[in-house]
Design a protein around this motif. Structure first.
Motif, PDB file in Angstrom:
ATOM      1  N   ASP A 141       0.825  -1.209   0.000  1.00  0.00           N
ATOM      2  CA  ASP A 141       0.000   0.000   0.000  1.00  0.00           C
ATOM      3  C   ASP A 141       0.857   1.256   0.000  1.00  0.00           C
ATOM      4  O   ASP A 141       0.550   2.251  -0.640  1.00  0.00           O
ATOM      5  N   GLN A 142       2.009   1.172   0.717  1.00  0.00           N
ATOM      6  CA  GLN A 142       2.891   2.339   0.777  1.00  0.00           C
ATOM      7  C   GLN A 142       3.489   2.640  -0.594  1.00  0.00           C
ATOM      8  O   GLN A 142       3.619   3.786  -1.005  1.00  0.00           O
ATOM      9  N   HIS A 193       1.130   4.460  -2.744  1.00  0.00           N
ATOM     10  CA  HIS A 193       1.087   5.887  -2.429  1.00  0.00           C
ATOM     11  C   HIS A 193       2.135   6.648  -3.241  1.00  0.00           C
ATOM     12  O   HIS A 193       1.907   7.742  -3.701  1.00  0.00           O
ATOM     13  N   GLN A 246      -0.190   8.299  -7.187  1.00  0.00           N
ATOM     14  CA  GLN A 246      -0.753   9.628  -7.047  1.00  0.00           C
ATOM     15  C   GLN A 246       0.027  10.672  -7.835  1.00  0.00           C
ATOM     16  O   GLN A 246       1.165  10.453  -8.220  1.00  0.00           O
ATOM     17  N   CYS A 270       1.671  10.271   1.932  1.00  0.00           N
ATOM     18  CA  CYS A 270       0.276  10.291   2.376  1.00  0.00           C
ATOM     19  C   CYS A 270      -0.427  11.595   2.004  1.00  0.00           C
ATOM     20  O   CYS A 270      -1.650  11.649   1.979  1.00  0.00           O
ATOM     21  N   LYS A 314      -0.586  15.153  -0.666  1.00  0.00           N
ATOM     22  CA  LYS A 314      -0.384  15.446  -2.084  1.00  0.00           C
ATOM     23  C   LYS A 314       0.125  16.852  -2.360  1.00  0.00           C
ATOM     24  O   LYS A 314       0.780  17.084  -3.365  1.00  0.00           O
ATOM     25  N   CYS A 369       4.767   9.500   4.674  1.00  0.00           N
ATOM     26  CA  CYS A 369       4.013   8.823   5.738  1.00  0.00           C
ATOM     27  C   CYS A 369       4.930   8.300   6.836  1.00  0.00           C
ATOM     28  O   CYS A 369       4.446   7.866   7.886  1.00  0.00           O
TER      29      CYS A 369
END
Length: 314
Positions: free
Chosen positions: A2-3, A6, A10, A169, A171, A188
């Motif tokens: 998941d990291q 990120h 994005q 985490c 933007k 994050c």
């Protein structure tokens, strides 16, 4: 997993500067004028050095290389600045952001090395005048210029690649381009180790070259003070004054931004200082190297006469 998503899935948002809507068009036009003048000034130096045989010396060769570097350096960040002035907060993909980060720091560290090489050139010209042309042959000039680019683009791989592996985490980048400190604020995870690595790499590139420049100018100062007449001392100092001014502008702003832990200054301060080394210094360099420079003025006259002769024809 998941990291990692990120980091790459994005896009980022460049916040730019906070300014009333009525001032944005004026800021855009002002920035655009400075950018176009910077491009024109550096192109002018490159063309003049190539066109006039009187400027075919190592000093002007390296000035031409510096001007070529400045064309790319200013073009790395100013287009995004213009876009944020025109459109406000602007989106940039993660890949484009990291490429901008890498190219900007590569060119910045290349300039650090190039300023050190230019100081070496002045040292040899003043302290070893009898051996100067042998030591600074055309082959050596190309080798030194190439080495500065290789060193700069190699060193910048470290901070750019480390930054690209961070999970993000948030933007919104509180800047008008992708730089280390504003990007690390979005991570994050704890970035203390990354900050230390960035500081070490950039510190070696800037610090070692700065110490080298100081050492070389210490030798120049001792040699100049031994010259017999005030006129000869003034002439020797005049050949170094432009380079010293550029070094002072570049290193003063770079040390303020990159020495010390990220986040130790306000975001607004970082953005304003960035304008100095990313926009103002490239704009001033052609002026510094041509203002009150008799050799450049004479070269302009010679090239102008040649152009007029060609236009008039036989």
């Amino acid at each position: 997993m998941d990291q990692l998503n990120h980091t790459w899935a994005q896009s980022f948002i460049l916040a730019g500067f906070s300014a009333p809507g009525t001032l944005r068009p004026l800021a855009f036009l002002g920035t655009l004028c400075i950018y176009l003048l910077t491009m024109a000034g550096n192109l002018f130096i490159i063309v003049l050095v190539r066109a006039d045989a009187g400027l075919s010396t190592p000093m002007y060769f390296f000035i031409g290389v510096l001007s070529f570097l400045e064309l790319w350096y200013v073009s790395t960040t100013v287009p995004t600045l213009l876009h944020t002035w025109l459109r406000g907060r602007s989106a940039i993909s993660a890949v484009a952001c990291f490429i901008q980060l890498y190219v900007f720091h590569s060119l910045g560290m290349t300039e650090c090395h190039l300023l050190g090489v230019m100081a070496l050139d002045r040292y040899l010209a003043i302290c070893r005048p009898l051996h100067y042309h042998a030591l600074m042959s055309r082959k050596v000039q190309f080798w030194l210029a190439g080495a500065t680019w290789v060193a700069g683009f190699s060193a910048a791989l470290v901070p750019a690649s480390l930054m690209a592996t961070l999970p993000f985490c948030l933007k919104e980048v509180a800047h008008y381009f992708c730089d280390l400190a504003p990007l690390m604020r979005l991570a994050c995870v704890d970035t203390g180790w990354h900050a230390r690595v960035h500081g070490a790499v950039i510190g070696v590139a800037t610090g070692c070259n700065f110490v080298l420049i100081l050492g070389l100018y210490g030798g120049i100062l001792r040699a100049v003070l031994k010259l017999p007449s005030a006129a000869s001392r003034a002439k020797a100092f005049s050949t170094c004054s432009s380079h010293v001014t550029v070094v002072a502008l570049f290193y003063a702003s770079a040390f303020v931004v990159y020495v010390g832990p990220p986040g130790s200054r306000s975001e607004g301060t970082d953005k304003c200082i960035a304008l100095v080394y990313a926009l103002l210094t490239p704009f001033l360099n052609p002026i510094i190297y041509t203002l009150r420079n008799k050799e450049v003025k004479e070269a302009v006259k010679r090239v102008t006469v040649r152009i007029e002769t060609i236009l008039k024809g036989p």
